[in-house]
Design a protein around this motif. Structure first.
Motif, PDB file in Angstrom:
ATOM      1  N   PRO A   1     -23.527  23.688 -34.853  1.00 19.53           N
ATOM      2  CA  PRO A   1     -24.949  23.383 -34.739  1.00 19.53           C
ATOM      3  C   PRO A   1     -25.264  22.571 -33.480  1.00 19.53           C
ATOM      4  CG  PRO A   1     -23.916  21.984 -36.393  1.00 19.53           C
ATOM      5  CD  PRO A   1     -22.861  22.937 -35.919  1.00 19.53           C
ATOM      6  N   GLU A   2     -26.522  22.269 -33.282  1.00 13.97           N
ATOM      7  CA  GLU A   2     -26.953  21.503 -32.106  1.00 13.97           C
ATOM      8  C   GLU A   2     -26.296  20.113 -32.118  1.00 13.97           C
ATOM      9  OE1 GLU A   2     -29.258  24.720 -32.533  1.00 13.97           O
ATOM     10  OE2 GLU A   2     -29.273  23.581 -30.675  1.00 13.97           O
ATOM     11  N   GLY A   3     -25.993  19.594 -30.938  1.00 11.24           N
ATOM     12  CA  GLY A   3     -25.471  18.224 -30.826  1.00 11.24           C
ATOM     13  C   GLY A   3     -24.064  18.048 -31.362  1.00 11.24           C
ATOM     14  N   ALA A   4     -23.311  19.135 -31.460  1.00  8.99           N
ATOM     15  CA  ALA A   4     -21.961  19.053 -32.038  1.00  8.99           C
ATOM     16  C   ALA A   4     -20.927  18.506 -31.050  1.00  8.99           C
ATOM     17  CB  ALA A   4     -21.520  20.427 -32.550  1.00  8.99           C
ATOM     18  N   GLY A   5     -21.310  18.429 -29.775  1.00  5.13           N
ATOM     19  CA  GLY A   5     -20.367  17.911 -28.766  1.00  5.13           C
ATOM     20  C   GLY A   5     -19.494  18.991 -28.154  1.00  5.13           C
ATOM     21  N   LYS A   6     -19.876  20.271 -28.340  1.00  4.59           N
ATOM     22  CA  LYS A   6     -19.068  21.372 -27.818  1.00  4.59           C
ATOM     23  C   LYS A   6     -18.872  21.263 -26.311  1.00  4.59           C
ATOM     24  CE  LYS A   6     -21.804  24.595 -29.744  1.00  4.59           C
ATOM     25  NZ  LYS A   6     -22.550  24.875 -28.556  1.00  4.59           N
TER      26      LYS A   6
ATOM     27  N   PHE B   1     -17.328  23.613 -34.841  1.00  3.26           N
ATOM     28  CA  PHE B   1     -17.569  22.171 -34.846  1.00  3.26           C
ATOM     29  C   PHE B   1     -18.443  21.839 -36.050  1.00  3.26           C
ATOM     30  CE2 PHE B   1     -16.341  20.537 -30.519  1.00  3.26           C
ATOM     31  CZ  PHE B   1     -15.714  21.700 -30.110  1.00  3.26           C
ATOM     32  N   ASP B   2     -17.822  21.197 -37.008  1.00  3.10           N
ATOM     33  CA  ASP B   2     -18.493  20.946 -38.278  1.00  3.10           C
ATOM     34  C   ASP B   2     -19.128  19.551 -38.285  1.00  3.10           C
ATOM     35  OD1 ASP B   2     -19.187  21.567 -40.878  1.00  3.10           O
ATOM     36  OD2 ASP B   2     -17.313  20.806 -41.732  1.00  3.10           O
TER      37      ASP B   2
ATOM     38  N   GLU C   1     -28.253  16.324 -39.558  1.00  6.70           N
ATOM     39  CA  GLU C   1     -28.857  15.011 -39.259  1.00  6.70           C
ATOM     40  C   GLU C   1     -28.110  14.340 -38.100  1.00  6.70           C
ATOM     41  OE1 GLU C   1     -27.976  15.941 -42.284  1.00  6.70           O
ATOM     42  OE2 GLU C   1     -29.746  15.783 -43.569  1.00  6.70           O
ATOM     43  N   VAL C   2     -26.780  14.361 -38.173  1.00  4.86           N
ATOM     44  CA  VAL C   2     -25.983  13.728 -37.109  1.00  4.86           C
ATOM     45  C   VAL C   2     -26.200  14.480 -35.793  1.00  4.86           C
ATOM     46  CG1 VAL C   2     -23.629  13.188 -36.331  1.00  4.86           C
ATOM     47  CG2 VAL C   2     -24.249  12.858 -38.733  1.00  4.86           C
ATOM     48  N   GLY C   3     -26.185  15.811 -35.853  1.00  4.95           N
ATOM     49  CA  GLY C   3     -26.347  16.621 -34.636  1.00  4.95           C
ATOM     50  C   GLY C   3     -27.694  16.387 -33.974  1.00  4.95           C
ATOM     51  N   LEU C   4     -28.762  16.448 -34.766  1.00  5.43           N
ATOM     52  CA  LEU C   4     -30.099  16.283 -34.183  1.00  5.43           C
ATOM     53  C   LEU C   4     -30.290  14.849 -33.695  1.00  5.43           C
ATOM     54  CD1 LEU C   4     -32.261  18.443 -36.644  1.00  5.43           C
ATOM     55  CD2 LEU C   4     -31.481  19.039 -34.350  1.00  5.43           C
ATOM     56  N   GLY C   5     -29.686  13.884 -34.386  1.00  6.37           N
ATOM     57  CA  GLY C   5     -29.739  12.481 -33.951  1.00  6.37           C
ATOM     58  C   GLY C   5     -29.113  12.339 -32.570  1.00  6.37           C
TER      59      GLY C   5
END
Ligand code: TMP
Length: 212
Positions: free
Chosen positions: A12-17, A136-137, A141-145
């Motif tokens: 998802p978005e913001g996963a740090g890929k 990347f799991d 909430e964490v990703g969008l944050g």
């Protein structure tokens, strides 16, 4: 000639890929592994043009099927122009997103149907699938944050979707992960960058050792 290997990174978005892929790139450079690093949608001129249409926040009228077809079109061009030639040269291809993004985002979250979106993508890719996919799991909430905290990152049309859309993306990925469990390996992306990188590079090393 070295062995070709097609590795994709999903999540998802913001996963740090992006950060982790850069670290993998550095490791490959220092080990002298021939590789290319690319991304979807984009990676070559025509696909980058399609990307700017898909992700333009002003394109609020875009229909879900149009969106799915544009991702598949960008994928096709990128595959034939960049990915397949690199594999033919015996390189490792590191690709940020591929078919699983379409299955989770368009197939499940946009409710077009995972099977329907898989069908148009099989046409686009002629069934070329990655050898390994690292997922990347992390919770939406964490990703969008993380995206909100990263003021430098431009927010695209899909980032602007509400939390429930991103929760559905997550559910979609779980279905896709179960369906392609022989190819997709899950990493806990809520850990520190260092720990995520250690997990990712050890998965890649295991795969490289198997094909040697
Ligand atoms: P990025 O932010 O990782 O560069 O990806 C761009 C956006 O496009 C992201 O929100 C995920 C989305 N996407 C899809 O919805 N379907 C796809 O097939 C791909 C490749 C990306």
């Amino acid at each position: 000639m070295s062995q070709p290997l097609f590795i994709t990174f999903e999540g998802p978005e913001g996963a740090g890929k992006t950060t982790i892929i850069k670290r993998v790139e550095e490791a490959f450079k220092s080990r002298g592994i021939p590789f290319i690093c690319t991304r979807e949608p984009g990676g070559i001129e025509i696909a980058e043009q399609i990307r700017s249409v898909i992700l333009n926040p002003e394109n609020t009228k875009m229909d879900g099927r149009t969106e799915a077809l544009l991702y598949a079109a960008a994928r096709r061009q990128h595959l034939v122009e960049r990915v397949l030639p690199a594999l033919q040269e015996g390189k490792v291809v590191l690709c940020d997103r591929f078919i699983d993004s379409s299955l989770a985002y368009q197939g499940y979250a946009r409710e077009l149907g995972i099977d329907e979106v898989y069908t148009i993508n099989r046409f686009a890719t002629e069934d070329h699938m990655p050898d390994l996919t690292i997922y990347f799991d992390l919770s939406p909430e964490v990703g969008l944050g993380r995206i909100d905290d990263n003021a430098k990152r431009e927010k695209n049309r899909l980032d602007l979707e509400k939390l429930d859309f991103h929760e559905k993306v997550q559910e979609g990925y779980q279905i896709v992960n179960d369906r392609f469990s022989e190819r997709i390996v899950k990493v806990n992306a809520e850990q520190s960058i260092e720990d995520v990188y250690e997990d990712v590079i050890s998965i890649i090393n295991q795969k490289l050792a198997k094909i040697k």
